[in-house]
Design an enzyme around this catalytic site. Structure first.
Site, PDB file in Angstrom:
ATOM      1  N   ASN A  24       0.837  -1.216   0.000  1.00  0.00           N
ATOM      2  CA  ASN A  24       0.000   0.000   0.000  1.00  0.00           C
ATOM      3  C   ASN A  24       0.865   1.256   0.000  1.00  0.00           C
ATOM      4  OD1 ASN A  24      -3.038  -0.444   0.134  1.00  0.00           O
ATOM      5  ND2 ASN A  24      -2.240  -2.032   1.502  1.00  0.00           N
ATOM      6  N   ARG A 103      -0.245  -2.765  15.106  1.00  0.00           N
ATOM      7  CA  ARG A 103      -0.426  -2.425  16.521  1.00  0.00           C
ATOM      8  C   ARG A 103      -1.520  -1.380  16.678  1.00  0.00           C
ATOM      9  NH1 ARG A 103       3.923  -4.361  19.609  1.00  0.00           N
ATOM     10  NH2 ARG A 103       5.311  -5.463  18.190  1.00  0.00           N
ATOM     11  N   HIS A 121      -8.344  -1.104   5.872  1.00  0.00           N
ATOM     12  CA  HIS A 121      -8.729  -2.401   6.437  1.00  0.00           C
ATOM     13  C   HIS A 121      -9.323  -3.270   5.324  1.00  0.00           C
ATOM     14  CE1 HIS A 121      -9.976  -5.235   9.487  1.00  0.00           C
ATOM     15  NE2 HIS A 121     -11.134  -5.328   8.844  1.00  0.00           N
ATOM     16  N   GLY A 155     -10.839   2.763  19.160  1.00  0.00           N
ATOM     17  CA  GLY A 155     -11.317   1.385  18.999  1.00  0.00           C
ATOM     18  C   GLY A 155     -10.530   0.634  17.933  1.00  0.00           C
ATOM     19  N   ALA A 185      -7.636  -3.920  -4.840  1.00  0.00           N
ATOM     20  CA  ALA A 185      -8.614  -2.837  -4.632  1.00  0.00           C
ATOM     21  C   ALA A 185      -8.035  -1.788  -3.675  1.00  0.00           C
ATOM     22  CB  ALA A 185      -9.921  -3.405  -4.091  1.00  0.00           C
ATOM     23  N   GLU A 186      -7.319  -2.247  -2.655  1.00  0.00           N
ATOM     24  CA  GLU A 186      -6.698  -1.313  -1.697  1.00  0.00           C
ATOM     25  C   GLU A 186      -5.748  -0.354  -2.406  1.00  0.00           C
ATOM     26  OE1 GLU A 186      -6.563  -4.083   2.336  1.00  0.00           O
ATOM     27  OE2 GLU A 186      -4.719  -3.712   1.256  1.00  0.00           O
TER      28      GLU A 186
HETATM   29  C1  GRF Z   1      -3.451  -4.662   3.966  1.00  0.00           C
HETATM   30  O1  GRF Z   1      -4.214  -5.759   3.569  1.00  0.00           O
HETATM   31  C2  GRF Z   1      -4.245  -3.749   4.843  1.00  0.00           C
HETATM   32  O2  GRF Z   1      -5.611  -3.799   4.574  1.00  0.00           O
HETATM   33  C3  GRF Z   1      -3.979  -4.267   6.233  1.00  0.00           C
HETATM   34  O3  GRF Z   1      -2.645  -4.697   6.189  1.00  0.00           O
HETATM   35  C4  GRF Z   1      -2.298  -5.076   4.864  1.00  0.00           C
HETATM   36  C5  GRF Z   1      -1.016  -4.386   4.517  1.00  0.00           C
HETATM   37  O4  GRF Z   1      -0.463  -4.848   3.336  1.00  0.00           O
HETATM   38  N1  GRF Z   1      -4.243  -3.230   7.212  1.00  0.00           N
HETATM   39  P1  GRF Z   1       0.820  -4.147   2.726  1.00  0.00           P
HETATM   40  O5  GRF Z   1       1.941  -4.221   3.759  1.00  0.00           O
HETATM   41  O6  GRF Z   1       0.466  -2.726   2.388  1.00  0.00           O
HETATM   42  O7  GRF Z   1       1.152  -4.952   1.510  1.00  0.00           O
END
Ligand code: GRF
Length: 213
Positions: A24, A103, A121, A155, A185-186
Site C-alpha cells: 500500500n 499495533r 482495512h 477502537g 482494490a486497496e
Molecule cells: C493490507 O491488507 C491492509 O488492509 C492491512 O494490512 C495489509 C497491509 O499490506 N491493514 P501491505 O503491507 O500494504 O502490503
C-alpha cells in the site's frame, strides 16, 4: 460543524507506518510520483526491523526508520509511543497513514495526531473488523466484501469511514485468492483517499465524512 483537513498552499506531508510488505505504501508512493496525489512521504516508520516497507522506502530515498515497539505484542509501550510521535513531529507530518501497521494506537499517539490518522482495512467495515478480515468474510459466506479507508480512533477499526471499494466473493475463492483481489482494490482506494484529504476535499461531521469534490 464539519471539520476540513488538508491544505493546498504547502506540500502535504505523510508519515507512513507499516509492519509488513508495504504494497500500500508503494501504491501511494507511485501515485505521488505519477502526480495523482499532491503530497510527499516525509518518513516511513516500522516496528519490524526487516519489514519490506522500510526497504521500499529506502529504494525511493525516503527516510525510513525501525522504532522498537517495546514489551507488548499488540500495542506500543509508552516510551515507544513517544518515540513514534517524536519522529513524526520531527518530520512535520500532516497526516499519519497506517499501511499494515499491526499495533493498536493509544493515548498520547492519538492525542498528538487527533483526526489526522488514517488506516486501510481489508473488509467493508463495520463488517469483519480485526485480523484476517478476508477469511472472516469468506467463512461467513458474504457475496461481496472489499476494503475500507477510515480515520483511526481508540477502537479497533471503528473510526469514521472515508472510502470503501467493493470486491465480489467468487464461488471458487480461497482465502489467498480473495485476499489478493482485496489487496488490488486497496492499491486503488488508498491513494484516492489520501489525495482527497491532501487536497482538502473531505470534511468530517461526527461519523460522516463528506467528499466535497
Ligand atoms: C493490507 O491488507 C491492509 O488492509 C492491512 O494490512 C495489509 C497491509 O499490506 N491493514 P501491505 O503491507 O500494504 O502490503
Amino acid at each position: 460543524m464539519p471539520v476540513a483537513i488538508g491544505r493546498s498552499f504547502q506540500t502535504f506531508r505523510l508519515g507512513v507506518l507499516g509492519s509488513g510488505k508495504g504494497s500500500n505504501f508503494v501504491a501511494i508512493a507511485d501515485a505521488i510520483a505519477a502526480g495523482q496525489v499532491p503530497a510527499e512521504v516525509a518518513v516511513v516508520l516500522s516496528d519490524v526491523t526487516d519489514a519490506g516497507i522500510l526497504e521500499h522506502a529506502r529504494k525511493r530515498n525516503i527516510p525510513a526508520q525501525f522504532i522498537a515497539p517495546g514489551k507488548f505484542r499488540t500495542k506500543l509501550d509508552e516510551d515507544a509511543e513517544d518515540s513514534y510521535v517524536n519522529a513524526l513531529q520531527k518530520a512535520r507530518v500532516d497526516l499519519v497513514v497506517l499501511a499494515g501497521f499491526m499495533r493498536v494506537l493509544k493515548g498520547n499517539f492519538l492525542r498528538s495526531f487527533e483526526g489526522r490518522i488514517i488506516n486501510i482495512h481489508p473488509s467493508l467495515l463495520p463488517s469483519f473488523p480485526g485480523l484476517e478480515a478476508w477469511k472472516q468474510a469468506l467463512d461467513h459466506g458474504v457475496k461481496v466484501t472489499g476494503c475500507t479507508v477510515h480515520f483511526v480512533d481508540a477502537g479497533v477499526d471503528s473510526g469514521a469511514i472515508i472510502g470503501q471499494q467493493t470486491v465480489p466473493v467468487l464461488d471458487h475463492d480461497t482465502p489467498e485468492t480473495l485476499h489478493q483481489r482485496i489487496h488490488a482494490a486497496e492499491h486503488e482506494l488508498y491513494p484516492q483517499c489520501v489525495a482527497a484529504i491532501a487536497c482538502g476535499n473531505i470534511s468530517v461531521a461526527g461519523r460522516r465524512v463528506v467528499w466535497t469534490k
